[in-house]
Design a protein around this motif. Structure first.
Motif, PDB file in Angstrom:
ATOM      1  N   TRP A   1      35.887  -2.526 -12.208  1.00 11.98           N
ATOM      2  CA  TRP A   1      36.732  -2.140 -11.082  1.00 11.98           C
ATOM      3  C   TRP A   1      36.105  -1.014 -10.260  1.00 11.98           C
ATOM      4  CZ3 TRP A   1      39.984  -3.997  -7.894  1.00 11.98           C
ATOM      5  CH2 TRP A   1      40.636  -3.148  -7.003  1.00 11.98           C
ATOM      6  N   THR A   2      35.620   0.019 -10.916  1.00  8.58           N
ATOM      7  CA  THR A   2      35.042   1.141 -10.147  1.00  8.58           C
ATOM      8  C   THR A   2      33.811   0.681  -9.377  1.00  8.58           C
ATOM      9  OG1 THR A   2      33.825   1.943 -12.096  1.00  8.58           O
ATOM     10  CG2 THR A   2      35.978   2.954 -11.645  1.00  8.58           C
ATOM     11  N   GLY A   3      33.030  -0.213  -9.965  1.00  7.93           N
ATOM     12  CA  GLY A   3      31.857  -0.735  -9.268  1.00  7.93           C
ATOM     13  C   GLY A   3      32.213  -1.598  -8.068  1.00  7.93           C
ATOM     14  N   GLN A   4      33.292  -2.364  -8.180  1.00  9.41           N
ATOM     15  CA  GLN A   4      33.695  -3.261  -7.093  1.00  9.41           C
ATOM     16  C   GLN A   4      34.499  -2.554  -6.010  1.00  9.41           C
ATOM     17  OE1 GLN A   4      35.691  -6.717  -8.757  1.00  9.41           O
ATOM     18  NE2 GLN A   4      34.091  -6.959 -10.297  1.00  9.41           N
ATOM     19  N   SER A   5      35.299  -1.570  -6.403  1.00  9.20           N
ATOM     20  CA  SER A   5      36.241  -0.956  -5.469  1.00  9.20           C
ATOM     21  C   SER A   5      35.763   0.364  -4.889  1.00  9.20           C
ATOM     22  CB  SER A   5      37.573  -0.691  -6.185  1.00  9.20           C
ATOM     23  OG  SER A   5      37.390   0.342  -7.161  1.00  9.20           O
ATOM     24  N   GLY A   6      34.881   1.048  -5.607  1.00  9.59           N
ATOM     25  CA  GLY A   6      34.475   2.393  -5.193  1.00  9.59           C
ATOM     26  C   GLY A   6      35.425   3.471  -5.686  1.00  9.59           C
ATOM     27  N   ASP A   7      36.526   3.075  -6.357  1.00  8.47           N
ATOM     28  CA  ASP A   7      37.433   4.068  -6.947  1.00  8.47           C
ATOM     29  C   ASP A   7      36.675   4.855  -8.005  1.00  8.47           C
ATOM     30  OD1 ASP A   7      39.640   3.268  -5.500  1.00  8.47           O
ATOM     31  OD2 ASP A   7      40.662   2.291  -7.172  1.00  8.47           O
ATOM     32  N   ASP A   8      37.089   6.107  -8.214  1.00  7.75           N
ATOM     33  CA  ASP A   8      36.504   6.845  -9.325  1.00  7.75           C
ATOM     34  C   ASP A   8      37.399   6.674 -10.549  1.00  7.75           C
ATOM     35  OD1 ASP A   8      38.523   8.991  -9.471  1.00  7.75           O
ATOM     36  OD2 ASP A   8      37.643   9.694  -7.601  1.00  7.75           O
TER      37      ASP A   8
ATOM     38  N   SER B   1      34.705  -0.176 -15.634  1.00  4.74           N
ATOM     39  CA  SER B   1      33.431  -0.125 -14.910  1.00  4.74           C
ATOM     40  C   SER B   1      33.332  -1.250 -13.877  1.00  4.74           C
ATOM     41  CB  SER B   1      32.247  -0.145 -15.871  1.00  4.74           C
ATOM     42  OG  SER B   1      32.265  -1.285 -16.679  1.00  4.74           O
TER      43      SER B   1
END
Length: 170
Positions: free
Chosen positions: A77-84, A75
């Motif tokens: 990483w996805t929050g910081q990067s925008g990756d799903d 969570s």
């Protein structure tokens, strides 16, 4: 001790990997969970890929790439990067027997997992217990980026401070 080899995990490696896990737990307190049934922990249905390190045919190390299961590192990483989440996996179950350390086996296991993930278009993340300073130094030396902190729940209501990392860019 002979030369170390890193190769994809095979079902025949389970017994040796489980024995190595129990030995690492005895020396390092890692992992904080999974030792009661090490074979089940290693062969979890959430494993996407795994590798072992062997010396003279003896399993002395292991690493897995796991499907996300609600980890804070995912969570963060996805929050910081925008990756799903479909493009993220968790590097986990990394351990090397004390007697086999200082052979760069941990780094070789991580490189196998990282290369596989890059080939799949997946970013690896992990969390590591704050107490595991040697592992933290390894991740930093290999260029992993600290992305935040978390509290890792385990056992019956127990908590431990953790640090979350993301793999370097390809």
């Amino acid at each position: 001790m002979g030369s170390a080899v890193v190769r994809p995990y095979q079902d025949t490696d389970l017994e040796g990997a489980a024995a190595a896990l129990v030995a690492v737990h005895a020396t390092d307190g890692y992992p904080v969970e999974g030792v009661a049934d090490p074979q089940a922990w290693i062969r979890s249905a959430n494993v996407r890929a795994a590798w072992v390190g062997a010396v003279d045919g003896k399993i002395v190390g292991h690493v897995s790439v796991m499907r996300p299961q609600g980890e804070d590192a995912v969570s963060l990483w996805t929050g910081q990067s925008g990756d799903d989440e479909q493009h993220v996996a968790v590097l986990a179950r990394l351990f090397v027997l004390q007697e086999a350390r200082r052979r760069a086996l941990g780094a070789q296991l991580m490189q196998a997992a990282t290369s596989w993930a890059q080939d799949q278009g997946i970013r690896l993340v992990l969390d590591v217990m704050a107490k595991d300073t040697a592992a933290i130094r390894l991740y930093q030396r290999l260029g992993w980026t600290r992305i935040g902190e978390a509290t890792h729940p385990y056992g019956e209501g127990r908590l431990m401070d953790a640090i979350c990392f993301a793999a370097p860019d390809a």
